[in-house]
Design a protein around this motif. Structure first.
Motif, short mmCIF file in Angstrom:
data_model
loop_
_atom_site.label_atom_id
_atom_site.label_comp_id
_atom_site.label_asym_id
_atom_site.label_seq_id
_atom_site.Cartn_x
_atom_site.Cartn_y
_atom_site.Cartn_z
N HIS A 70 47.44 41.40 46.46
CA HIS A 70 46.85 40.52 45.98
C HIS A 70 45.32 40.87 45.39
O HIS A 70 45.04 40.35 44.29
N GLN B 248 45.79 42.90 41.92
CA GLN B 248 45.98 42.05 41.04
C GLN B 248 45.17 41.51 40.54
O GLN B 248 44.67 41.30 39.35
N THR B 249 44.03 40.59 41.75
CA THR B 249 43.01 39.82 41.09
C THR B 249 42.03 40.89 40.61
O THR B 249 41.29 40.33 39.41
N HIS C 203 43.87 33.16 42.54
CA HIS C 203 44.81 33.85 43.45
C HIS C 203 46.06 33.91 42.67
O HIS C 203 46.57 33.24 41.77
N PRO C 204 46.85 35.29 42.86
CA PRO C 204 47.88 35.55 42.19
C PRO C 204 49.09 34.89 42.30
O PRO C 204 49.86 34.57 41.72
#
Lengths: 376, 376, 376, 376
Positions: D117, D120-121, D326-327
């Protein structure tokens, strides 16, 4: 879930270890051991955290050393009152017993200034028959350029003076981890002439790191002030932080809330919450009329608002009072205008006695009425 | 500036008219005459508004009928306490004396529902030795679709029942000018079996038009509730609206403030303001524990928070208590959950008596201490 | 439950009466008919109150004249937005259209003082291209001895001046039932040269009797200010009082909340609630930057806080602005210090235009983004 | 009093030491040296505390190295704006310039959960053209039994991921002195791939000991959140604590206030205070719409309240935005419901751009209007 062990369980015994071994194998459950020093015996409680919903009460009750099992609701696991929960609501420290049933007055200096003022105050407090006081060495101040207290350098005079006058417990605010060690060392250096109750101020009620640090030691009991801008529930959760780390000798202090609706008092006095705290938790409840009211203004009956507020707390069952007194209020470095003069202390204490007597009569009346009602 | 006339001054006398003539010629000054019905005599006061700074006190004191002159500060001209101001802090109504020195309990129905409940309540109140009650006929409700009270159609039963049981004063909320006439007419129609104290609710504390209307009549005294979201000063100014129109028989009621900081109580109880109101004004002070606390929750000592709050008000000198009782709380149309059951009333009153006794002892103690201090 | 009738349903037709007859026979259900004057047609809605849970939607939809049925949730039955509810969020008055989609500025005098100031203000407002203004004739004041407005005697000048300058709508506070008649009569006497939007101030938000009186007439639309010490929900319920009595031409005004946390602004500005009011109800939303902020203080970028607050309201979709202006602020009888000078009005309006343009672009952007998202 | 030294004054030069020597001899005056890293040069300022009233400005200005003297008023000596005070309202850190004139968006995770996460963020943030993010490693939680963040063990992944994606500054909350060292060490261990802005949360705004510790280092700039239950003045005084210890690279963050009046938003949004903070101090002003609003609710125009609140902050000149993204919000460990999804970030940024453009036009308009006014 709380496992209450048989009184005076020996923590070196094989049964005790057998029980802990069993607990350590429960999946998703962590056990924390707490010791509670009572008036006559030492109680050991084991708090089970995590996936406790899956545990059977009867199975836990069957473990060695376990006398009783209390299943706790979500809130305030350790300090809270739960269904069928008759754990103690009192503790002892340095020979003084603190409880939801009795009352202690801590009169003293908001901020320590000179050795003379400290000694005059200790003498007056002792002469008035009190065994506790308050002394502020570390003062958190809103403005960074204001006087911040004498800090550790005043601790020697303060502790020596306390010992000289037979004072047993000093409530003293701490604002940093390091202050605990300073207090500990100064007490040792002075030969432990007195005791200290660590006070957490309203600006630090949600300083969780400080709470954890203070909660991890069990030398000193703790007086936690309610946060002045948060709900009661949030402040009670802060108290639980102390307990969750191991120190459940906690007194909860009401000190008024910040809002424009309490003017002309310095804070909006919240002493009506005394019975609420007693109902939700097992903590003794302290009141701080000096900082709540913040002035010496009086009503036409000649009684200062601060004394009315105190009587209001006491008549509803308060267990402790923090009171600012000063030998020369006009010379005080912090909060002088709200301090009682030393010669007013006997009046204050007699006023408190009248309110306490009324509380005790009210309590007896309730018992009689409720007993009669149950008979019907 | 206030001119206090000699007691029992005859308002038909030539001296009286001479004085008024003189006042009417003062430039920029308006005179308003107020009559105050005391226990034994009638007092007449003349309020001078406008450019009074230019007036000489000695000159005013020399006018016929004038006994004394009080120069008022800006705030609360009529109801306030001013320097060297010993005007009365009490009034009588329908044989009942209201004062900053005594205490009355008004127990009754928050909202009138059925004639049976009204009568059961009146009987219980009378049997408990009380001569006052509360009865809500007009109910302001937040939601327009909620029950709004029976209004004028219940007045006949209420007044007749009061007369039957010897009740002297009923506190009754009004929310519109027209309600005064309805109450007046219903009282007349029933043969004046009882008296009414007009109650202004917290949502109307700053409904200045209603205040003016209620202030312009002097048949009924007024119970003004503090506004739940405004400062004490603003609410005291609202009381002054009543007085400025001619009615100074006003009791000020503390009823808790709306804020999230008072949870779990319905409102944040503000009874610490009792001595403040007494210091700033000459109004007797009422407390409303039922609406402040809003539940029957009790602490481990068996006493309901609502009773603790009441004791807190009384021990600090409250002069009147509004209390919700109900013969069958579970059937009440409004605020049932907070009502005391009729059979709990004697307990409540005995609890109040204990707190009042403590207040009186505290007051005597203060007099003794202060007298001694002055001797030194 | 709401029955929305076919557009332009004839209230004299037999079908209409047949439907009403049917409704009158439903047990425990009361029907109230509301007419909504839209831009192009008149809509009639029938509100069913009481035991509507028992009604079948399909059965109701089958009644004559009924075009659509909306089952409402508990809150804000008439003014609220409900599931599958596409009732209008706009209304017209005196040729001006008020809606959740557009924006009107009401610049004018907080308190009417002299005919000259009224006329200068009206001229400036008209020259700035506005067709609406605010004019305070009845001023509720905290202190009973403060200036309370010129009342009905200024209405003739105000209305004549408005007519002279082509002003279509004047927002005017009313504080008593009687003011409606005074305004109605003065408008008639002047030959209806302009229109009036009745304004209910923040101290009367929960003066339910005044709300009912204002709600029972449909001549004038209503601007209801949010109560400064109550929750948004409570204020929206107050708006519903107006609608429940028959007048649903209501605009809801945010004006800041009373608390110590908004200092140094006069009130704690609450314009972030604009989207909330639009989501919960169908009322256009007004903002009152003058009273919210209460001063002319500016930030280093040269823009007054009051203008920043206005832009904040507009960029989030506000539909109306109440603005205090004055030809000579230092001479204003009420709230002079916060008034904009007439020569600053063009700056203010251009500033508003920039913020409105940003809002419209933001709205278009959202539509594009959401449309694209739905396609995926 | 502040002595502003000539740019790039050499702190090893004899002139510099001569000046310090002189200052050290002034009775009752303490000198503290602060260095301010500007965009192009280093400024040195000497703050004189204590009895500065006795000093002559001209005499101080004549000391070697001193370019200019500013006499400060009592409040916010270092961070405040004072009369004739044109000290900088900006600072640089790790190549990013923070100022009262520009705008940065810090989008990221409220609480770090998994390395995936985080990465990805970081990728989404970088792809959106941003160079800053927020990442919560240490989470203060009201309930002691709630998830408290991964702490130092997540720092390596976080810093490495930031480096990989070219992120320059990470805002990261610290709640204990020890966290600074942990962050410093982890940054060093990772080879300084990114920078950190230390964030002080609202529960620690008056944790003065933490403020002093953070203020004593100058490696990291500080983002100080406003206390949610104290006045603006008290929070600005807390910022001054940081500066008084030596670190004046401080950004002040508005994040909403705790009160029941802001419902249904999580906090009462206080972004109207942006111009106030800019007027009183030289700190850039950040807004935290995610925690202020606390939900994804939207108005009928399709725009989330959180985005409206953001636009309100930006249109009034906000300089920084903290945003929770958030993903997979439904899997977030803390505050998931209020997070924006990563694919919504471009919409959010475009929305911000529109509001910022409006602010810049408003600012230019004000300059034109005020310039014209001055010409007249």
């Amino acid at each position: 879930m709380i496992l209450i062990l048989a009184p005076d369980t020996d923590r070196e015994s094989p049964q005790y270890h057998e029980m802990l071994d069993h607990l350590s194998r429960l999946p998703g459950v962590t056990a924390r051991v707490h010791q509670v020093q009572g008036r006559e015996q030492t109680l050991t409680e084991v708090y089970l955290l995590g996936n406790t919903a899956a545990l059977e009460e009867s199975e836990m009750a069957a473990l060695p050393c376990v006398e009783r099992v209390v299943r706790v609701s979500a809130d305030y696991r350790i300090l809270g009152r739960h269904k069928d929960d008759d754990r103690a609501a009192h503790f002892a420290y340095n020979g003084v017993d603190f409880s939801q049933d009795n009352l202690h007055v801590f009169a003293g200096l908001c901020a320590v200034d000179t050795p003379e003022h400290v000694d005059q105050t200790m003498r007056a407090v002792a002469e008035a028959g009190l065994s506790c006081t308050r002394m502020g060495a570390y003062k958190p101040r809103t403005n960074p350029y204001a006087f911040q207290g004498h800090g550790k350098r005043c601790l020697p005079w303060v502790f020596e003076s306390a010992g000289r006058h037979g004072i047993k417990v000093i409530a003293m605010e701490v604002t940093h981890d390091g202050h605990l060690e300073e207090i500990h060392d100064a007490l040792e250096a002075a030969g432990r002439p007195t005791g200290v109750m660590l006070q957490i101020g309203t600006r630090n009620t949600q300083n969780f790191e400080l709470l954890k640090h203070v909660g991890r030691q069990t030398d000193f009991p703790v007086l936690l002030k309610r946060g002045f801008g948060i709900t009661l529930e949030e402040s009670l959760n802060a108290a639980e932080y102390l307990a969750s780390e191991g120190n459940s000798r906690v007194i909860f202090c009401l000190r008024g809330m910040k809002t424009h609706l309490g003017d002309p008092h310095r804070n909006f006095v919240d002493f009506t919450h005394i019975p609420v705290v007693k109902r939700l938790t097992r903590m003794p409840v302290c009141i701080d009329p000096s900082h709540s009211v913040g002035s010496r203004a009086a009503s036409p009956d000649g009684i200062m608002d601060m004394m009315h507020a105190t009587a209001q707390g006491v008549v509803a069952g308060a267990n402790m009072i923090l009171l600012d007194v000063h030998p020369a209020p006009q010379k005080a470095l912090v909060d002088g205008p709200q301090a009682l003069r030393l010669e007013e202390l006997p009046w204050f204490l007699e006023d408190v006695r009248l309110a306490r007597e009324a509380y005790e009569r009210r309590r007896d009346l309730a018992q009689r009425f409720l007993a009669e009602q149950n008979r019907q």
